[in-house]
Design an enzyme around this catalytic site. Structure first.
Site, PDB file in Angstrom:
ATOM      1  N   CYS A   1    -138.157 -28.268  -2.079  1.00  0.00           N
ATOM      2  CA  CYS A   1    -137.993 -29.050  -0.858  1.00  0.00           C
ATOM      3  C   CYS A   1    -138.546 -28.215   0.285  1.00  0.00           C
ATOM      4  O   CYS A   1    -138.007 -27.145   0.594  1.00  0.00           O
ATOM      5  CB  CYS A   1    -136.524 -29.394  -0.625  1.00  0.00           C
ATOM      6  SG  CYS A   1    -136.226 -30.264   0.936  1.00  0.00           S
TER       7      CYS A   1
ATOM      8  N   CYS B   1    -139.917 -35.073   5.186  1.00  0.00           N
ATOM      9  CA  CYS B   1    -140.067 -34.449   3.869  1.00  0.00           C
ATOM     10  C   CYS B   1    -141.142 -33.383   3.992  1.00  0.00           C
ATOM     11  O   CYS B   1    -142.288 -33.689   4.356  1.00  0.00           O
ATOM     12  CB  CYS B   1    -140.453 -35.485   2.820  1.00  0.00           C
ATOM     13  SG  CYS B   1    -140.736 -34.788   1.170  1.00  0.00           S
TER      14      CYS B   1
END
Length: 312
Positions: free
Chosen positions: A92, A250
């Site tokens: 991530c 993101c």
């Protein structure tokens, strides 16, 4: 009754519950993750980050191989990341910045030196940098490593796409390109901001062909500016993350979006991108086969949770 202390943090509003478990002695199953990240019954987050020493995970069932790699590379700390649905994730980009900031705030690393972070997507090197806009929140620059177009080659720009995405709120199916950032992404270029706004991302888009492990889907509109430096670009993005739904940002998705835009623009396209997302802007720099992500990281609160047992 037992008490567990956790921290809430975010990177461009992509938010996380941070569980400090240096010796990896806690029991972290999917149900526990779902309870913690539930936005009504828990703290609410897009994902959970467990902070553990790489050496403590070497014998673990889900991170052993990656932890071995981290130990060999000298990465003391490992980011054990889970999506909000409890599934294990490779990486991530926003989370790794928050992870590094957490280590800095806890005094576990020297912010003047590169920070090595073990992840299932490989070891990431993180450095603290200044906010280019002069903001107060610390920024971190992450070497996200190598990327690739798993279904296309650099010579396939004339094809332009390897898949098709069907999305609620978008009248027609749109072509897309797959980008591997250590986790899977599918990037869709839209012709207008109106279409970007109208896309309904509460439910998962339909991607054909369906990637084996699922995919994150990014929707982008490239800003046109004829007076801009040809080596820089700007785009707007929304994203549906697998196992989560639409998120405010993101990090790996921003990298995938910039890489797809660069691919479509050709070899003379921009290599330094600003990616505007609902949660804020990040910078993506493309250097040959590597890509770098820079953005803010914020710790919001420390919380004592009641009636949660994660003891092994």
């Amino acid at each position: 009754m037992s008490t567990v202390k956790v921290t809430k943090g975010h990177g461009t509003a992509n938010d996380f519950v941070i569980l400090d478990d240096p010796d990896a002695g806690g029991r972290l199953d999917a149900e526990t993750v779902r309870r913690l990240t539930d936005r009504r019954r828990g703290l609410g987050a897009d994902g959970l980050i467990r902070v553990a020493r790489s050496t403590a995970l070497v014998d673990g069932d889900q991170s052993a191989t990656h932890a071995d790699t981290a130990v060999a590379a000298g990465a003391e700390w490992f980011m054990d990341y889970r999506n909000a649905d409890g599934s294990v994730a490779e990486m991530c980009g926003n989370g790794v910045r928050v992870f590094a900031h957490y280590l800095v705030r806890r005094g576990r690393v020297d912010p003047a030196r590169p920070i090595l972070v073990g992840t299932r997507g490989g070891v990431k090197t993180v450095t603290m940098v200044a906010d280019p806009a002069g903001g107060q929140a610390p920024w971190y620059r992450v070497d996200m490593g190598r990327w690739n177009l798993p279904l296309l080659s650099a010579d396939d720009s004339d094809r332009g796409a390897d898949s098709v995405v069907s999305t609620r709120g978008v009248d027609v199916d749109r072509p897309a390109v797959s980008v591997d950032m250590g986790n899977p992404h599918t990037v869709v270029a839209l012709p207008s901001l109106d279409e970007l706004i109208s896309a309904e991302l509460a439910t998962a888009p339909a991607v054909d062909p369906v990637p084996e492990d699922g995919t994150n889907v990014e929707y982008i509109v490239v800003d046109a500016d004829g007076d801009a430096d040809p080596r820089t670009g700007r785009l707007r993005m929304r994203v549906h993350e697998r196992g989560v739904g639409e998120t405010m940002a993101c990090g790996t998705g921003a990298c995938a979006a910039a890489l797809a835009a660069r691919f479509w623009a050709g070899s003379d396209g921009p290599v330094d991108w600003t990616v505007d997302q609902p949660g804020g802007a990040v910078r993506v720099e493309i250097e040959s086969e590597r890509v770098f992500l820079s953005g803010p990281a914020v710790l919001v609160a420390e919380v004592a949770l009641l009636e949660l047992d994660i003891t092994g």
